[in-house]
Design an enzyme around this catalytic site. Sequence first.
Site, mmCIF file in Angstrom:
data_model
loop_
_atom_site.group_PDB
_atom_site.id
_atom_site.type_symbol
_atom_site.label_atom_id
_atom_site.label_comp_id
_atom_site.label_asym_id
_atom_site.label_seq_id
_atom_site.Cartn_x
_atom_site.Cartn_y
_atom_site.Cartn_z
ATOM 1 N N TRP A 189 31.494 65.907 5.773
ATOM 2 C CA TRP A 189 31.121 64.621 6.380
ATOM 3 C C TRP A 189 30.393 64.825 7.699
ATOM 4 O O TRP A 189 29.435 64.110 8.003
ATOM 5 C CB TRP A 189 32.343 63.724 6.557
ATOM 6 C CG TRP A 189 32.919 63.274 5.244
ATOM 7 C CD1 TRP A 189 34.164 63.545 4.750
ATOM 8 C CD2 TRP A 189 32.263 62.477 4.230
ATOM 9 N NE1 TRP A 189 34.314 62.974 3.504
ATOM 10 C CE2 TRP A 189 33.191 62.314 3.168
ATOM 11 C CE3 TRP A 189 30.999 61.888 4.125
ATOM 12 C CZ2 TRP A 189 32.871 61.586 2.009
ATOM 13 C CZ3 TRP A 189 30.690 61.161 2.975
ATOM 14 C CH2 TRP A 189 31.616 61.016 1.939
ATOM 15 N N ASP B 191 34.248 60.090 14.086
ATOM 16 C CA ASP B 191 34.443 59.555 12.742
ATOM 17 C C ASP B 191 35.931 59.740 12.434
ATOM 18 O O ASP B 191 36.406 60.853 12.251
ATOM 19 C CB ASP B 191 33.566 60.344 11.750
ATOM 20 C CG ASP B 191 33.782 59.909 10.295
ATOM 21 O OD1 ASP B 191 34.643 59.033 10.046
ATOM 22 O OD2 ASP B 191 33.078 60.450 9.416
ATOM 23 N N LYS C 299 40.585 54.524 3.385
ATOM 24 C CA LYS C 299 41.607 55.569 3.374
ATOM 25 C C LYS C 299 42.914 55.049 3.967
ATOM 26 O O LYS C 299 43.918 55.017 3.302
ATOM 27 C CB LYS C 299 41.120 56.815 4.113
ATOM 28 C CG LYS C 299 40.223 57.709 3.260
ATOM 29 C CD LYS C 299 38.772 57.584 3.546
ATOM 30 C CE LYS C 299 37.915 58.392 2.588
ATOM 31 N NZ LYS C 299 36.580 58.626 3.116
#
Length: 360
Positions: free
Chosen positions: A102, A172, A196
């Site tokens: 990511w 993030d 999530k």
Amino acid sequence: MKRALNFNAGPAALPEAVLAKAKKEMMNYQDLGMGVMELSHRSKQFEAINDRTQSLLRLLLNIPDDYEVLFLQGGASLQFTMVPMNLLEEGSTASYVLTGAWSEKALKEAQKIGSATAIASSKSTNYKSIPSLSEINGKPDSSYLHITTNNTIYGTQWHQFPEKINVPLVADMSSDILSRPIHVSSYGLIYAGAQKNLGPSGVTVVIINKQLLKRSRPDLPAMLNYQVQADSNSLYNTPPTLSVYFLMLVLEWAESIGGVQQLERMNQQKAAMLYDAIDRSNGFYKGHAEKDSRSLMNINFTLADDDLSASFLHEAEELGFIGLAGHRSVGGCRASIYNAVPLEHVEQLAKFMNDFRLRN
Ligand SMILES: *Cc1c(COP(=O)(O)O)cnc(C)c1O
């Protein structure tokens, strides 16, 4: 009805109480004769949901008044673009720490907007650890420093954070927001896709310092401009009303069980069960992450060979465990144990891991 043993990496398990409440209110929210997704986003009832969701997040994460809380669309992936669009200053560069797939993507998108570089990376060791802070602290001037606090695919997590950096820290937190207390004022901007730890997909949380917000140039496309979104209280256009409502229910649930301190304790307990099953297996299971970089959210491990992994995953599936295959880019096994995954489900998985080991 039996609930699945859901270890999906995202979208992931939601608290049962949240689903039950949403079901109850599905056809008839607050006696209005309609469901939340049928309400006008300009109605006072939806505005109340929007405001309450924001206040709950402020309360739970202890967000100071000089931060804006935004509910956007486009997932964390759009933040890979919006962050540099809004924060990367003319003639400057942006710094990224690479800790997994990511963060690589975040850097790549930033490089389409302007100058951005990796100042530290653990790629050469297959992302099994977080680079040491000595590599990061005091690094050169840039518009901001970007980190990924939990690496969903590799199962690593930051446990200490950069200090002595004189640039805004951008994080993030898609896969560990609300899993532990955070010190919001250490960050310039925090972002997280909801699916999530926070709710269903469709809404992305952005927490941004008001001073930093001033960098957003007026000539940016309105939808991609943090200032425009902040000025309209995240109601510039039609928001994902149902996702925001679910986020509210998840935050109410988090508050009801004792907030992030309690969630952190539960997460530590759950993760310890699986790491113990790995550490006490005499090498039968090998954890991917270095011990000091282990994630409390995603537990990655491998078995001796692909055949044994396949038979582990096959038996697990027969017993009703869902989502235990590792990400397609790394293979092996991964158990994602976000906030809403019940302790009893993790207990059952640890027991299965021990049983499987004894039989093989
Ligand atoms: C899942 C994930 C993303 C991507 O989120 P989308 O909402 O699908 O764009 C980004 N970063 C991290 C750390 C993630 O876990």
